[in-house]
Motif scaffolding. Structure first.
Motif, PDB file in Angstrom:
ATOM      1  N   ASP A 154     -10.170  -4.476  -0.519  1.00  0.00           N
ATOM      2  CA  ASP A 154      -8.840  -3.872  -0.593  1.00  0.00           C
ATOM      3  C   ASP A 154      -8.101  -4.100   0.731  1.00  0.00           C
ATOM      4  O   ASP A 154      -8.116  -3.251   1.618  1.00  0.00           O
ATOM      5  CB  ASP A 154      -9.016  -2.364  -0.870  1.00  0.00           C
ATOM      6  CG  ASP A 154      -7.759  -1.733  -1.436  1.00  0.00           C
ATOM      7  OD1 ASP A 154      -6.713  -2.418  -1.487  1.00  0.00           O
ATOM      8  OD2 ASP A 154      -7.811  -0.554  -1.822  1.00  0.00           O
ATOM      9  N   LEU A 167       0.838  -1.196   0.000  1.00  0.00           N
ATOM     10  CA  LEU A 167       0.000   0.000   0.000  1.00  0.00           C
ATOM     11  C   LEU A 167       0.873   1.246   0.000  1.00  0.00           C
ATOM     12  O   LEU A 167       0.550   2.255  -0.612  1.00  0.00           O
ATOM     13  CB  LEU A 167      -0.896   0.049   1.239  1.00  0.00           C
ATOM     14  CG  LEU A 167      -2.170  -0.778   1.247  1.00  0.00           C
ATOM     15  CD1 LEU A 167      -3.112  -0.225   2.293  1.00  0.00           C
ATOM     16  CD2 LEU A 167      -2.847  -0.777  -0.092  1.00  0.00           C
ATOM     17  N   ARG A 179       2.089   1.799  -3.531  1.00  0.00           N
ATOM     18  CA  ARG A 179       1.056   1.872  -4.573  1.00  0.00           C
ATOM     19  C   ARG A 179       0.969   3.297  -5.111  1.00  0.00           C
ATOM     20  O   ARG A 179       1.007   4.248  -4.346  1.00  0.00           O
ATOM     21  CB  ARG A 179      -0.279   1.476  -3.941  1.00  0.00           C
ATOM     22  CG  ARG A 179      -1.280   0.922  -4.890  1.00  0.00           C
ATOM     23  CD  ARG A 179      -2.598   0.765  -4.189  1.00  0.00           C
ATOM     24  NE  ARG A 179      -2.916  -0.612  -3.872  1.00  0.00           N
ATOM     25  CZ  ARG A 179      -4.018  -0.954  -3.185  1.00  0.00           C
ATOM     26  NH1 ARG A 179      -4.824  -0.037  -2.703  1.00  0.00           N
ATOM     27  NH2 ARG A 179      -4.276  -2.223  -2.951  1.00  0.00           N
ATOM     28  N   ILE A 217      -6.468  -1.615   3.550  1.00  0.00           N
ATOM     29  CA  ILE A 217      -6.807  -0.223   3.256  1.00  0.00           C
ATOM     30  C   ILE A 217      -7.195   0.482   4.567  1.00  0.00           C
ATOM     31  O   ILE A 217      -7.725  -0.141   5.483  1.00  0.00           O
ATOM     32  CB  ILE A 217      -7.937  -0.130   2.195  1.00  0.00           C
ATOM     33  CG1 ILE A 217      -8.031   1.272   1.613  1.00  0.00           C
ATOM     34  CG2 ILE A 217      -9.302  -0.524   2.791  1.00  0.00           C
ATOM     35  CD1 ILE A 217      -6.853   1.691   0.770  1.00  0.00           C
TER      36      ILE A 217
END
Ligand code: HEC
Ligand code: HEC
Length: 229
Positions: free
Chosen positions: A198, A50, A53, A201
């Protein structure tokens, strides 16, 4: 099976036209979009992933977006997340709280109409099993006052998403036009269990009952001026 040569060629020509359009969209995705967006499901996702990303995943785009919105937005992209993505790379410490560092926010690539349509077709075909719960959103009448109270106060969604009055946090996406951008079942599935769609997240799973999920989904759809189904 043996096929005579002319017949074989005829079949090939018939198949060519629609296939070319699809390959066009998929080719653009690969060459112009994959540097930032994941187009296939990552084998595993860690918190570190993450951190690195560059953009939201697109591998379940066909179960997430409304096609009309995609075609229009890809030609004329506007900001969806006030602080870009991921937001924590684009904020600086202000005197009281974090502020958005506008200098870090770059405009999104945009596409010509034909390319936007081809890419939207390719994205809408990306519907992996098990991400979004089909039919989870039941529709029905919405009490907008209760919806706003729930979004703003009871459930604290505005800590991360801006509310209808434009005030609120900026670590999550803009949701006042969520009904235009997103499919109802995606909205409801995400509210129900963000981590399932996700993993890791930074939106908490709030253990909400179905009534609250329906209400918040209906509220966001109606807030966007979309007809409830
Ligand atoms: C330089 C990195 C980069 C490239 C290249 C890029 N994007 Fe994006 N894209 C982003 C970022 C960052 C966002 C989030 C923008 C926002 O929320 O305002 C985004 C958002 C999107 C969204 C909305 C996603 C959502 O969940 O709301 C779509 C759809 C999209 N991009 C499609 C594309 C397509 C198609 C291409 C190739 C033609 C492309 N992008 C190329 C960085 C990129
Ligand atoms: C702690 C911050 C936080 C809170 C609180 C929070 N969210 Fe989120 N939300 C996020 C983040 C982060 C994302 C996904 C990140 C992205 O794609 O930009 C997200 C995504 C969403 C999405 C999907 C949007 C998309 O573009 O994929 C919906 C719908 C949503 N949130 C609704 C809600 C609702 C309703 C509440 C209150 C019950 C809520 N959120 C509370 C952080 C939060």
């Amino acid at each position: 099976m043996r096929t005579s040569l002319p017949m074989f060629m005829g079949l090939g020509l018939l198949a060519l036209a629609p296939m070319q359009a699809q390959a066009g969209g998929a080719d653009i995705l690969k060459s112009q979009c994959s540097a930032c967006h994941a187009l296939s499901k990552p084998a595993s996702v860690t918190i570190d992933d993450l951190w690195t990303r560059k953009a939201p995943d697109l591998w379940y785009a066909g179960d997430k977006f409304n096609k009309d919105w995609l075609v229009a937005w890809l030609q004329n992209p506007t900001r969806i997340r006030p602080a870009g993505y991921p937001y924590f790379k684009n904020v600086i410490k202000g005197p009281k709280h974090d502020e958005i560092d506008e200098s870090k926010l770059k405009p999104h690539v945009h596409l010509a109409k034909a390319d936007a349509e081809a890419v939207a077709d390719a994205l809408m075909a990306m519907k992996p099993d098990g991400v979004v719960q089909k039919g989870i959103y039941k529709g029905g009448s919405v009490n907008m006052r209760m919806g706003a109270m729930t979004f703003d106060k009871f459930r604290g969604c505005i800590a991360c998403h801006k509310g209808a009055d434009g005030k609120g946090g900026f670590s999550g996406a803009e949701l006042t036009d969520a009904g235009k951008r997103l499919q109802p079942d995606y909205i409801a599935s995400f509210i129900k269990d963000p981590q399932k769609i996700d993993p890791h997240i930074w939106m908490p799973t709030l253990a909400m009952n179905d009534r609250s999920i329906q209400m918040l989904t209906g509220y966001l759809i109606k807030l966007s001026g979309q007809e409830k189904k």
